[in-house]
Write an enzyme that holds these catalytic residues in place. Structure first.
Site, short mmCIF file in Angstrom:
data_model
loop_
_atom_site.label_atom_id
_atom_site.label_comp_id
_atom_site.label_asym_id
_atom_site.label_seq_id
_atom_site.Cartn_x
_atom_site.Cartn_y
_atom_site.Cartn_z
CG ASN A 12 -53.53 70.52 -70.05
OD1 ASN A 12 -52.69 71.14 -70.71
ND2 ASN A 12 -54.37 71.10 -69.21
CE LYS A 14 -52.59 71.34 -65.95
NZ LYS A 14 -53.01 71.37 -64.56
CG HIS A 98 -57.52 73.85 -67.73
ND1 HIS A 98 -57.02 74.34 -66.54
CD2 HIS A 98 -57.27 72.52 -67.74
CE1 HIS A 98 -56.48 73.33 -65.86
NE2 HIS A 98 -56.61 72.22 -66.57
CD GLU A 100 -53.91 74.91 -64.64
OE1 GLU A 100 -53.45 74.86 -65.80
OE2 GLU A 100 -53.74 73.99 -63.81
CD GLU A 167 -59.26 69.14 -66.00
OE1 GLU A 167 -58.46 68.24 -66.19
OE2 GLU A 167 -58.98 70.34 -66.17
N GLY A 173 -53.60 69.27 -59.64
CA GLY A 173 -52.22 69.52 -59.19
C GLY A 173 -52.03 69.41 -57.68
CB SER A 213 -54.65 64.35 -58.44
OG SER A 213 -54.24 65.65 -58.04
P1 13P Z 1 -53.10 67.29 -62.71
O1 13P Z 1 -53.26 65.91 -63.36
O2 13P Z 1 -51.67 67.71 -62.64
O3 13P Z 1 -53.82 67.35 -61.41
O4 13P Z 1 -53.81 68.33 -63.69
C1 13P Z 1 -55.09 68.07 -64.14
C2 13P Z 1 -55.44 69.03 -65.21
O5 13P Z 1 -55.56 70.23 -64.96
C3 13P Z 1 -55.60 68.51 -66.58
O6 13P Z 1 -56.15 69.46 -67.42
#
Ligand code: 13P
Length: 251
Positions: A12, A14, A98, A100, A167, A173, A213
């Site tokens: 992903n 982003k 997601h 976010e 997640e 992150g 992560s």
């Molecule tokens: P990270 O791997 O950067 O922690 O992000 C995970 C994520 O949100 C994947 O959709």
């Protein structure tokens, strides 16, 4: 490899990579990981890169996904795109819900459910994201939050084209991944709930990804867990070497 379901390794991206960077990345990735039959690989660039990336990967084993859609087919929805607009673009997967999107853009289980349905109606596979926040975990609410997200998000959804991504918000992150045991515990709970909502056969068939992560140094131990069927990778999917090592996980 002894995995019950075909592992899915998804990146992903982003809001990273301008189109030329996305194009160069997939050309490079395709060369590096071109032949595999025992795993599925997916990249989810920003929408602006989708037409070119899809074209580059048309004959590749690497699949293309998008990060978000709106649920209506068309209409006065400034700034949105619909899954229907993606048909013909070689898009296989759509990330739905997601954290976010939930936290920054106010999505809730009801709107996410509409998105899941709309993606399915257009012949693509939703990757339905769920996960608890850190304060919810601390209060012992992880399982009830997950259950609520599953029940509300999947309300009225009948399909075999579905992927779930667990997640935990506190792991996204932050560099602080759930331990393989913590992830396995929740994945096995999700599978149990899917068997209650649908059937045992359905729950055994559906892939449940872990995200938060994921890195080259934790991928093997995560994938060794029986109910972890793949990963949804953010930061570590942005660099060829780290993503290639994650794709090349060993169990
Ligand atoms: P990270 O791997 O950067 O922690 O992000 C995970 C994520 O949100 C994947 O959709």
């Amino acid at each position: 490899m002894n995995k019950k379901r075909l592992p899915l390794i998804a990146g992903n991206w982003k809001m990273y990579k301008i189109p030329i960077e996305a194009e160069n990345f997939v050309i490079e990735l395709d060369k590096k990981v071109s032949s595999f039959t025992d795993r599925e690989v997916l990249v989810c660039p920003t929408i602006i890169s989708i037409p070119r990336v899809s074209e580059i990967l048309r004959d590749s084993q690497i699949r293309v996904g998008v990060q978000n859609v709106f649920y209506e087919k068309e209409g006065p929805y400034t700034g949105e795109i619909s899954p229907w607009m993606l048909t013909g673009l070689n898009v296989s997967y759509v990330i739905c819900g997601h954290s976010e999107r939930r936290q920054i853009f106010g999505e809730n289980n009801k709107t996410i459910s509409l998105k899941i349905q709309s993606v399915i109606n257009c012949g693509m596979t939703p990757i339905f994201c769920i996960g608890e926040k850190s304060e919810e975990r601390e209060k012992g609410l992880t399982f009830s939050i997950i259950e609520q997200q599953l029940i509300q998000g999947l309300s009225g959804i009948q399909t075999h084209k579905l992927v779930i991504a667990y997640e935990p918000v506190w792991a996204i992150g932050t560099g602080k991944n759930a331990t393989p045991q913590q992830a396995q515990e929740v994945h096995s709970f999700i599978r149990k709930k899917l068997s209650e909502i649908y059937s045992k056969d359905f729950s055994e068939y559906i892939r449940i990804l872990y995200g938060g992560s994921v890195k080259p140094d934790n991928i093997d131990s995560l994938m060794a867990q029986p109910d972890i069927d793949g990963v949804l990778v953010g930061g570590a999917s942005l660099k060829i070497d780290s993503f290639a090592r994650i794709i090349d996980f060993k169990v």
